[in-house]
Design an enzyme around this catalytic site. Structure first.
Site, PDB file in Angstrom:
ATOM      1  CG  ASN A   1      43.685 -24.045  14.582  1.00 52.74           C
ATOM      2  OD1 ASN A   1      44.191 -23.110  13.982  1.00 52.74           O
ATOM      3  ND2 ASN A   1      42.722 -24.780  14.061  1.00 52.74           N
TER       4      ASN A   1
ATOM      5  N   GLY B   1      39.926 -18.022  11.199  1.00 56.00           N
ATOM      6  CA  GLY B   1      39.466 -17.963  12.582  1.00 56.00           C
ATOM      7  C   GLY B   1      37.983 -18.229  12.654  1.00 56.00           C
TER       8      GLY B   1
ATOM      9  CD  GLU C   1      40.534 -20.680   3.862  1.00 55.83           C
ATOM     10  OE1 GLU C   1      39.688 -21.542   4.210  1.00 55.83           O
ATOM     11  OE2 GLU C   1      41.055 -20.660   2.747  1.00 55.83           O
TER      12      GLU C   1
ATOM     13  CB  CYS D   1      39.064 -25.261  10.494  1.00 53.08           C
ATOM     14  SG  CYS D   1      40.479 -25.508   9.414  1.00 53.08           S
TER      15      CYS D   1
END
Ligand code: NAP
Length: 458
Positions: free
Chosen positions: A135, A210, A232, A266
């Protein structure tokens, strides 16, 4: 999963790559170990010069790599260029500060431990594998690589299988900057090949950015091997709006916080929890602004929202929305994917969301916002903390007492008050609960993959 660049705006396959075989992986790991043996002894000044050279090259080639990023994962080309610039900034930040962050930490009075001198010394631990998402294809890697390389570790990158060109670009960037061969290598491998790398004794640890399943899998293997991990993972960040907030500003920022990166961040605000007294007005402003965004070809200037990065990503969004609507949610704008090529999904606002809906608990990875009404601050906190995630959080209030309550009681790795969550090289970044553990960025980020060695001198 094939290692393929597929343009999400058209569905066209751009490039296909063969995954490395076992022998090729072995020779990459051998090179990483050999390079580490000498690279770990280089000076901070020497590493900093290389890191600054990488930043300069990145800045100089920003336009080209931005086009590649957009072609591979669909973010707008302007945001891709901004991401590249942010990476260069982080590289310079660690080039400048790594030595101070990793300086010996002496005890003021070593006699209390019976020593003439006693201190903590930070030392690199070896090759670290970074398992990374698509992303923010440069930024997520940079915030691992810049501190890792400045600390004297060497990096191995297993990037997401849909951004191989970005992955190869990064290896080439560090080489062109003058880092020794083996200091940073891209391994074009699928998720199924990660275990063998993690179990290899030459690999010292792993950083994962991820989804929860990826984090669970890597952490389980590293637990078995007793290797350090930093995770993360996902998030479903709350964005709480209280009556004292500047509603116009909060609604404008809310749209960016939800839709930047085509809604695939995220730390995107995903759940908008609004006090009863201002709910109707905020919902009106927010919905108007979401509906006014321009969706289209991310290579085109003026487009706000490009496609979702993968076909499956759009299916996931549609399933979450269908589930909510079937259970009584109302759609205030958007909601229907357009016909035609590409995996576009319109900015969508959903209201009347209840705990029975998947949307209440699960992460929405796209421009889909859920609105919640809260009669008071306690209820707002309760809804905000109701997911199993804990990455970041946002609260809008000018009341200092309310600000303190949000700062203390939101269960998250960060709280942003009267602003949207952003990552900065200067500030630690990471989550709690199922959003992961450990921290990236700041001083603490560079210490994660260091041996914090105690030195005692009698
Ligand atoms: P993903 O499917 O978990 O993929 C991330 C990386 O993990 C990819 O390189 C993937 O490889 C690999 N992977 C997947 N399953 C694995 C397994 N079982 N074992 C080893 N490696 C595995 O996530 P994504 O779709 O790329 O990214 C979206 C997720 O990342 C969201 O949940 C988002 O919130 C989270 N994220 C978190 C942060 C943060 O800082 N907390 C930042 C950005 C994104 P393949 O591509 O080959 O499958």
């Amino acid at each position: 999963m094939a290692i393929q660049s597929i343009n999400p705006a058209t569905g066209a396959v751009l490039k296909t790559f063969d995954a490395l075989d076992a022998d090729e992986i072995d020779s990459r790991l051998a090179l990483a170990a050999a390079t580490f043996a000498s690279y770990r002894r280089t000076t901070f000044a020497g590493r900093a010069a290389l890191m600054r050279a990488a930043a300069d090259l990145l800045d100089a080639g920003r336009g080209d790599i931005a086009v590649t990023m957009t072609a591979e994962m669909g973010k707008t080309v302007a945001s891709a260029a901004a991401e590249a610039a942010k990476c260069a900034k982080a590289m310079r930040f660690y080039a400048e500060h790594a030595e101070a962050f990793l300086a010996d930490e002496p005890l003021d009075d070593p006699s209390v431990v019976g020593a003439s001198r006693a201190y903590a010394r930070y030392q690199p631990i070896g090759p670290v594998l970074a398992v990374m998402p698509w992303n923010f294809p440069l930024w997520q890697v940079t915030r691992f690589a810049a501190p890792a390389l400045m600390a004297g570790n060497v990096g191995l990158l297993k990037h997401a299988s849909n951004v191989p060109q970005c992955a190869l670009y990064l290896e080439d960037l560090f080489l062109r900057a003058g880092f020794p061969r083996g200091a940073f290598q891209t391994l074009l491998i699928g998720a199924g090949q990660v275990e063998s790398v993690l179990r290899d004794p030459r690999v010292a640890g792993a950083a994962v950015t991820g989804s929860e399943p990826a984090g669970q899998s890597v952490a389980a293997i590293c637990g078995d091997e007793i290797k350090k991990t930093v995770l993360e993972l996902g998030g479903s960040d709350p964005f709480v709006v209280m009556p004292s907030a500047d509603l116009e500003r909060a609604a404008t920022v809310a749209v960016t916080a939800r839709c930047q990166n085509n809604g695939q961040s995220c730390i995107a605000a995903k759940r908008f929890i609004v006090h009863d007294a201002v709910y109707d007005e905020f919902a009106r402003l927010f919905t108007e602004k979401m509906a006014a965004l321009t969706v289209g070809d991310p290579m085109t200037d003026g487009v706000d929202v490009g496609p979702v990065a993968t076909e499956q990503g759009r299916v996931d969004l549609e399933e979450l929305l269908d589930d909510a609507v079937a259970k009584g949610a109302s759609v205030l704008c958007g909601g229907k994917a357009p016909a035609g090529p590409g995996w576009f999904f319109p900015p969508t606002v959903v209201a009347e969301v209840t705990p029975a809906m998947r949307l209440y608990l699960e992460e929405t990875f796209g421009p889909l916002a859920a609105l919640y009404r809260a009669p008071d601050l306690d209820t707002a906190l309760e809804i905000a903390n109701a997911t199993s995630f804990g990455l970041s959080s946002n609260a809008w209030t000018t009341d200092p007492a309310e600000q303190e309550r949000f700062a203390n009681e939101l269960v998250a790795g960060a709280v942003f008050i009267n602003g949207m969550t952003t990552s900065y090289p200067e500030l630690p970044f990471g989550g709690v609960r199922r959003s992961g553990y450990g921290r990236e960025l700041g001083a603490v980020g560079i210490r994660e993959f260091c041996n914090q060695k105690t030195v005692w001198v009698g």
